[in-house]
Enzyme design. Structure first.
Site, short mmCIF file in Angstrom:
data_model
loop_
_atom_site.label_atom_id
_atom_site.label_comp_id
_atom_site.label_asym_id
_atom_site.label_seq_id
_atom_site.Cartn_x
_atom_site.Cartn_y
_atom_site.Cartn_z
N HIS A 242 49.56 73.19 24.54
CA HIS A 242 49.00 74.06 23.49
C HIS A 242 48.68 73.15 22.19
O HIS A 242 48.23 73.59 21.42
CB HIS A 242 50.29 75.08 23.08
CG HIS A 242 51.44 74.87 22.43
ND1 HIS A 242 52.57 74.45 23.20
CD2 HIS A 242 51.88 74.32 21.37
CE1 HIS A 242 53.34 74.24 22.54
NE2 HIS A 242 53.14 73.97 21.44
N ASP A 270 51.97 74.57 30.46
CA ASP A 270 51.98 74.20 29.32
C ASP A 270 52.01 72.51 29.15
O ASP A 270 53.03 71.94 28.84
CB ASP A 270 52.87 74.52 28.33
CG ASP A 270 52.85 74.39 26.76
OD1 ASP A 270 51.84 73.92 26.49
OD2 ASP A 270 53.78 74.88 26.03
N GLY A 349 57.71 72.64 15.24
CA GLY A 349 57.57 71.32 15.01
C GLY A 349 57.91 70.25 16.25
O GLY A 349 57.61 69.28 16.33
N SER A 351 57.45 70.70 19.40
CA SER A 351 56.69 70.90 20.68
C SER A 351 56.36 69.37 21.30
O SER A 351 55.98 68.78 20.45
CB SER A 351 55.48 71.62 20.25
OG SER A 351 55.46 73.10 20.38
N SER A 366 58.25 73.29 25.15
CA SER A 366 57.07 74.22 25.07
C SER A 366 57.41 75.08 23.95
O SER A 366 56.54 75.11 22.96
CB SER A 366 57.09 75.07 26.33
OG SER A 366 56.07 75.85 26.31
#
Length: 456
Positions: A242, A270, A349, A351, A366
């Site tokens: 993403h 993802d 933040g 990810s 994720s």
């Protein structure tokens, strides 16, 4: 096939596995160093659990309430348990109903079977035996029916569903009981024992800030480098899908040019990977507490209940345990399958940042719910599907790692290939069966790694 073995043959296979050797876990009051690893600790040595990164140990001490010696012992025991669980999975065949480790320090292995006749043989191998009603393969099939149905309903009130291996059931987590019931009935699973957990949490994607090292997408949003990889001569890193789309440009934490998204999948999975320019060098390192570095040695998938740690620039370095494998999460932006659910905290933040178990890469952050003040849940995308889907090779501290290459035999073992537990290969004229899901390293040939492969 293994699943058609007679009880006697199955017991013989279990008996042939050999005695389980565990590291004795010291009490918190008196914590001497764990015993030096002997010849029996092949799995611990192969997976890097004998000398784990100090960053992992420090975070386990803080977040899991362990002493340094207890943390070391737990990692060794989890490595040994993973190998034993793989051998028992192969021996039990269709009776196998899952495996997990438990205990804050001991990492005691439990193996579930649907046949009581297997229990004494499982216990003889040093594992607890759980006799349950439903094999793991059936539970996974039920979850896949939920996966197929949820895409039509698209309800934000049923954000998560997964197989709960210790409870031997499929669980739908919903904000409303009625929403969960609607999903179960639409999938044709009413009366099939699917449990409902009502909870207010709605997992969201952890984006726009750094996790491990920071990188910026098209000069704007920030995400986190997961693990360094190579594809042929191209270097790069994996992160969350993403975070960017193919063709999006990236800059490093210092805002200098870095690379381009070569591939990205979201939703569904993802995952993404970024190819970097010649100004960047792929390393096996990840950032731990206080920015100090440690290295990964491979990507062997850990068991449910195993300790796992995560790096993120927003919330720092935190540890917890793996709760479920193969969970499905219905984010507002789309549904993602195959995520691992943990009780490690995270915040927006984080990810794309790395999850590790000991020295083994597990996946990239994720999304999740909660925070690192009150506690929360975090899901990560397992790293082995990223490597397999995109044809990448994980950069590790091991020597002799190689990229995937051709071979005369279609089923020959290949360095760089991702192998699933239960898969069979040939190597030097001998057949082997995979014990734990992993990407093959050049130094991990089947004849040299009984922690990962069982000779047939």
């Amino acid at each position: 096939m293994v699943g058609r073995h007679t009880v006697g043959a199955r017991r013989a296979a279990l008996t042939a596995l050999g005695a389980l050797v565990l590291v004795q876990v010291p009490s918190a009051a008196a914590a001497p160093p764990p015993p030096a690893p002997g010849p029996a600790h092949l799995a611990a040595r192969t997976l890097g659990a004998v000398r784990p990164p100090s960053q992992v140990l420090r975070a386990m001490e803080r977040d899991l309430g362990l002493t340094r010696s207890q943390a070391r012992a737990r990692l060794v025991n989890e490595a040994e348990a993973g190998t034993r669980a793989g051998r028992l999975r192969n021996a039990l065949g269709g009776h196998f109903a899952g495996a997990w480790v438990s205990g804050a320090t001991s990492a005691e292995l439990t193996v579930a079977t649907t046949h009581a006749t297997d229990a004494s043989a499982i216990r003889a191998q040093g594992a607890k035996a759980a006799v349950v009603a439903t094999p793991l393969s059936t539970l996974q099939a039920l979850k896949e029916r939920l996966d197929a149905t949820a895409g039509r309903l698209r309800s934000r009130d049923t954000p998560v569903w997964y197989v709960d291996v210790p409870a031997n059931r499929v669980v739908v987590q919903a904000t409303r009981q009625a929403a969960a019931t609607a999903l179960v009935e639409a999938a044709g699973l009413a009366g099939r024992g699917v449990a409902v957990r009502v909870a207010a949490e709605r997992p969201g994607l952890r984006k726009d800030l750094v996790g491990g090292d920071a990188y910026y997408i098209n000069g704007g949003a920030r995400c986190s480098i997961g693990f360094s990889v190579t594809k042929g001569s191209q270097q790069g890193f994996v992160s969350a899908g993403h975070c960017g789309r193919p063709g999006d440009g990236t800059t490093g934490s210092d805002r200098t040019g870095q690379g381009t998204f070569e591939a990205s999948t979201f939703p569904g999975k993802d995952m993404s990977w970024v190819g970097v320019n010649s100004g960047w060098t792929a390393t096996a390192d990840f950032e731990g507490q206080g920015g100090r570095r440690a290295s990964v040695a491979g990507s062997v998938q850990a068991l449910v209940g195993a300790a796992v740690c995560r790096s993120g620039s927003t919330s720092g370095w935190h540890c917890g345990t793996i709760r479920q494998l193969g969970a499905t999460v219905q984010y507002a932006e789309g549904t993602v399958n195959g995520l691992t659910r943990t009780d490690v905290c995270s915040e927006p933040g984080d990810s794309g940042g790395p999850f590790v178990s000991g020295a083994q890469a597990q996946g990239t952050t994720s999304g999740g719910s909660g925070n690192c003040t009150s506690g929360g849940t975090t899901f990560f995308q397992p790293v082995n599907p990223i490597l397999g889907d995109f044809g990448l090779t994980l950069k590790t501290a091991q020597t002799g790692a190689q990229s995937p290459q051709g071979d005369a035999a279609a089923d020959a073992w290949l360095p760089g290939h991702v192998y699933e537990a239960g898969q069979t290969v040939s190597h030097s004229g001998v057949r082997y069966q995979c014990l734990q899901t992993h990407q093959a390293q050049g130094v991990w040939s089947p004849d040299a790694t009984p922690a990962l492969w069982q000779r047939l």
